[in-house]
Design a protein around this motif. Structure first.
Motif, PDB file in Angstrom:
ATOM      1  N   ARG A  49      -9.203  -4.473   5.560  1.00 58.43           N
ATOM      2  CA  ARG A  49      -8.272  -5.077   4.919  1.00 58.43           C
ATOM      3  C   ARG A  49      -7.340  -4.622   3.986  1.00 58.43           C
ATOM      4  O   ARG A  49      -7.662  -3.920   3.162  1.00 58.43           O
ATOM      5  CB  ARG A  49      -9.082  -6.319   4.101  1.00 58.43           C
ATOM      6  CG  ARG A  49      -9.513  -7.448   4.885  1.00 58.43           C
ATOM      7  CD  ARG A  49     -10.330  -8.706   4.030  1.00 58.43           C
ATOM      8  NE  ARG A  49      -9.004  -9.097   3.022  1.00 58.43           N
ATOM      9  CZ  ARG A  49      -8.609 -10.421   3.637  1.00 58.43           C
ATOM     10  NH1 ARG A  49      -8.874 -10.980   4.579  1.00 58.43           N
ATOM     11  NH2 ARG A  49      -7.863 -10.757   2.749  1.00 58.43           N
ATOM     12  N   GLN A 126     -11.499 -11.087  10.900  1.00 55.65           N
ATOM     13  CA  GLN A 126     -10.285 -11.040  10.122  1.00 55.65           C
ATOM     14  C   GLN A 126      -9.080 -10.934  10.956  1.00 55.65           C
ATOM     15  O   GLN A 126      -8.974 -10.380  12.032  1.00 55.65           O
ATOM     16  CB  GLN A 126     -10.365  -9.895   9.027  1.00 55.65           C
ATOM     17  CG  GLN A 126     -11.483  -9.985   8.261  1.00 55.65           C
ATOM     18  CD  GLN A 126     -11.599 -10.731   7.456  1.00 55.65           C
ATOM     19  OE1 GLN A 126     -10.586 -11.105   6.570  1.00 55.65           O
ATOM     20  NE2 GLN A 126     -12.725 -11.415   7.072  1.00 55.65           N
ATOM     21  N   ASP A 130      -3.817  -8.752   8.705  1.00 58.21           N
ATOM     22  CA  ASP A 130      -4.236  -8.520   7.343  1.00 58.21           C
ATOM     23  C   ASP A 130      -4.869  -7.026   7.139  1.00 58.21           C
ATOM     24  O   ASP A 130      -5.278  -6.765   6.082  1.00 58.21           O
ATOM     25  CB  ASP A 130      -5.171  -9.527   6.825  1.00 58.21           C
ATOM     26  CG  ASP A 130      -4.395 -11.013   6.607  1.00 58.21           C
ATOM     27  OD1 ASP A 130      -3.356 -10.984   6.644  1.00 58.21           O
ATOM     28  OD2 ASP A 130      -5.126 -11.871   6.874  1.00 58.21           O
ATOM     29  N   LEU A 131      -4.911  -6.481   8.535  1.00 56.92           N
ATOM     30  CA  LEU A 131      -5.749  -5.091   8.296  1.00 56.92           C
ATOM     31  C   LEU A 131      -5.060  -3.978   8.546  1.00 56.92           C
ATOM     32  O   LEU A 131      -3.532  -3.954   8.900  1.00 56.92           O
ATOM     33  CB  LEU A 131      -6.788  -5.113   9.354  1.00 56.92           C
ATOM     34  CG  LEU A 131      -7.768  -6.175   9.592  1.00 56.92           C
ATOM     35  CD1 LEU A 131      -8.602  -6.141  10.859  1.00 56.92           C
ATOM     36  CD2 LEU A 131      -8.563  -6.323   8.318  1.00 56.92           C
TER      37      LEU A 131
END
Length: 158
Positions: A49, A126, A130-131
């Protein structure tokens, strides 16, 4: 360095923690959403993240050094992969497909240690936006499974 059997464990049954260091040797550690070792066993990618890895990504931009520990939750089998040329990049469609498969694998693996699916999905599933992806050439490999071999260099394997 990494055997075919170890490659399968790393790519289908492992969670990943990464560590970096600053120019002053201050460490930074962060949990990753997953990792993938290339079929030729010479390079790896880990995903983490963006908001949890600001220091790690700054360290990588500064010096390129990374250590990634891949661990199979059920057995604690662990290998540490080190690189000296890490690069941070945006997650792409290939990464997203690997991450989706990784989430399913981790749900299955964590069920073996009595972790509920909802928790596993919350931790690993996720949004790719966002990574960040971190690519590196594997420079050295160390045994990290708890026990008498922990810390030893893994010798090249066919």
């Amino acid at each position: 360095m990494i055997s075919i059997q170890q490659l399968e464990l790393l790519n289908t049954r492992s969670d990943v923690v990464i560590a970096t260091r600053s120019a002053t040797m201050a460490p930074s550690v962060c949990w990753s959403m997953g990792g993938h070792v290339a079929e030729d066993r010479k390079s790896a990618t880990v995903w983490t993240r963006r908001d949890h890895a600001s220091q790690a990504t700054a360290d990588i931009a500064s010096n390129g050094w990374i250590a990634a520990v891949f661990t199979v939750p059920f057995t604690n089998f662990s290998l540490q992969l080190k690189g000296q040329d890490a690069r941070v990049r945006a997650v792409d469609a290939t990464d997203a497909a690997l991450l989706e498969r990784h989430v399913s694998n981790m749900v299955r693996e964590l069920r073996l240690v009595n972790v509920r699916e909802a928790f596993a999905r919350a931790a690993f599933d996720q949004c790719p936006d966002d990574l960040v992806a971190i690519d590196f050439t594997i420079h050295s490999v160390f045994e990290q499974t708890p026990g008498p071999r922990a810390g030893r260099t893994v010798e090249p394997s066919p």
